[in-house]
Design a protein around this motif. Sequence first.
Motif, short mmCIF file in Angstrom:
data_model
loop_
_atom_site.label_atom_id
_atom_site.label_comp_id
_atom_site.label_asym_id
_atom_site.label_seq_id
_atom_site.Cartn_x
_atom_site.Cartn_y
_atom_site.Cartn_z
N TYR A 7 -2.09 -25.57 9.10
CA TYR A 7 -2.69 -26.27 10.25
C TYR A 7 -4.10 -26.77 9.95
N ASN A 65 0.15 -15.41 22.35
CA ASN A 65 0.67 -14.71 21.17
C ASN A 65 0.12 -13.28 21.12
N TYR A 112 5.11 -9.88 11.37
CA TYR A 112 4.86 -9.12 10.13
C TYR A 112 4.33 -7.71 10.40
N GLY A 158 0.20 -14.67 15.10
CA GLY A 158 1.29 -15.14 15.94
C GLY A 158 1.73 -14.04 16.89
N ALA A 206 -4.26 -18.00 20.02
CA ALA A 206 -3.46 -18.26 21.22
C ALA A 206 -3.30 -16.98 22.05
N SER A 257 -10.96 -16.67 16.68
CA SER A 257 -10.82 -17.83 15.79
C SER A 257 -10.97 -17.38 14.34
N LEU A 258 -10.13 -17.92 13.48
CA LEU A 258 -10.21 -17.56 12.06
C LEU A 258 -11.43 -18.16 11.39
N ASN A 295 1.49 -18.51 7.14
CA ASN A 295 1.89 -19.73 7.87
C ASN A 295 0.79 -20.28 8.77
C1 LIG Z 1 3.05 -20.70 12.53
S1 LIG Z 1 2.12 -19.48 13.36
C2 LIG Z 1 2.24 -18.12 12.22
C3 LIG Z 1 2.17 -16.79 12.91
C4 LIG Z 1 2.45 -15.58 12.02
N1 LIG Z 1 1.46 -15.45 10.99
C5 LIG Z 1 3.82 -15.69 11.42
O1 LIG Z 1 3.95 -16.07 10.25
O2 LIG Z 1 4.79 -15.41 12.15
C6 LIG Z 1 0.44 -20.00 13.15
C7 LIG Z 1 -0.50 -19.13 13.95
O3 LIG Z 1 -1.84 -19.43 13.58
C8 LIG Z 1 -2.63 -19.41 14.74
N2 LIG Z 1 -3.83 -20.21 14.45
C9 LIG Z 1 -3.89 -21.49 14.01
N3 LIG Z 1 -5.18 -21.86 13.85
C10 LIG Z 1 -5.93 -20.80 14.18
C11 LIG Z 1 -7.34 -20.57 14.22
N4 LIG Z 1 -8.22 -21.51 13.86
N5 LIG Z 1 -7.78 -19.35 14.61
C12 LIG Z 1 -6.90 -18.37 14.97
N6 LIG Z 1 -5.54 -18.53 14.95
C13 LIG Z 1 -5.08 -19.74 14.57
C14 LIG Z 1 -1.73 -20.00 15.81
O4 LIG Z 1 -2.16 -19.67 17.13
C15 LIG Z 1 -0.38 -19.38 15.45
O5 LIG Z 1 -0.18 -18.15 16.10
#
Ligand SMILES: C[S@@+](CC[C@H](N)C(=O)[O-])C[C@H]1O[C@@H](n2cnc3c(N)ncnc32)[C@H](O)[C@@H]1O
Length: 261
Positions: free
Chosen positions: A123, A78, A55, A51, A75, A101-102, A119
């Motif tokens: 998703y 971010n 953290y 994000g 993103a 990408s994760l 968090n």
């Molecule tokens: C709710 S935010 C949490 C951010 C941070 N970890 C926090 O707790 O403040 C979810 C994050 O996951 C990232 N995200 C979701 N799916 C992803 C993926 N497949 N690859 C990389 N990032 C991903 C989003 O872009 C977002 O920044």
Amino acid sequence: MTGIQVSSRGHGLASGDWLETHFQACLPEYQQMLRSVGLRPGWRVLDAGCGTGSYLPLLTELVGESGSVAAVDAAPENVAAIEERLARGRLHCEVEPRIGSLTELPFPDDSFDAVWCANVLQYFPDEALPRLLAELRRVVRTGGLVAIKDVDMTLLRIHPADPFLVAHLSEASVRGADGGSWSEGSLRGRVLRHHLERAGLRDAWQRTTLIERWAPLAPAERRLWSEWLAFLAGLARERECPRGTCPRGERCRTRTILRIP
Ligand SMILES: C[S@@+](CC[C@H](N)C(=O)[O-])C[C@H]1O[C@@H](n2cnc3c(N)ncnc32)[C@H](O)[C@@H]1O
């Protein structure tokens, strides 16, 4: 998708100052969660789905100046926010922010002593989890640590409101799931450890932290709940969570509980 602060990658509640507000509103519990996972000084750690980097101050403090942190997020805005954060002042150790990408992490096998992933699993629908978890596992050395912090919306209670209100909304949301916030991924917190075990992670353990807030709310808490309740009300409309069908036979009050004390 109804959403506040939707990222350029389409994830609701996942960008902008919402993330920092969320973090600040839950600060003591979130910091305690991270402190409790067992990161050690000198470790190289991946903040997966970082994000805007809420953290990072504590992550870098825990690994200290002999450690290092890589921060990956899908993103670009971010990752740019993290670069701005770093430009404002150095943290406790080297931080490398990256867009990525994760499910296809831009790192070789065994690159890290630990992964912190907060968090983000919410998703991912169930069928997408094995690939994500395999990737987190791949980049951590044998004997290292994969630490997941995630939400379980089924445990959410809002007072005063019908105690079944959120369960009712969850049910409607799963039926209308679009992979966004409040889809099946945010309802499986109680069984997350089974997914970790199935992914081949050893010695998996799970602990639930209750975050409880009462009026009077601090400014960050007030903003979090105001925006979140508005989001839930929008979701109820979008997912056609009908009035008059709450199990207790009361009118569903999702739309009428927006006034924060
Ligand atoms: C709710 S935010 C949490 C951010 C941070 N970890 C926090 O707790 O403040 C979810 C994050 O996951 C990232 N995200 C979701 N799916 C992803 C993926 N497949 N690859 C990389 N990032 C991903 C989003 O872009 C977002 O920044």
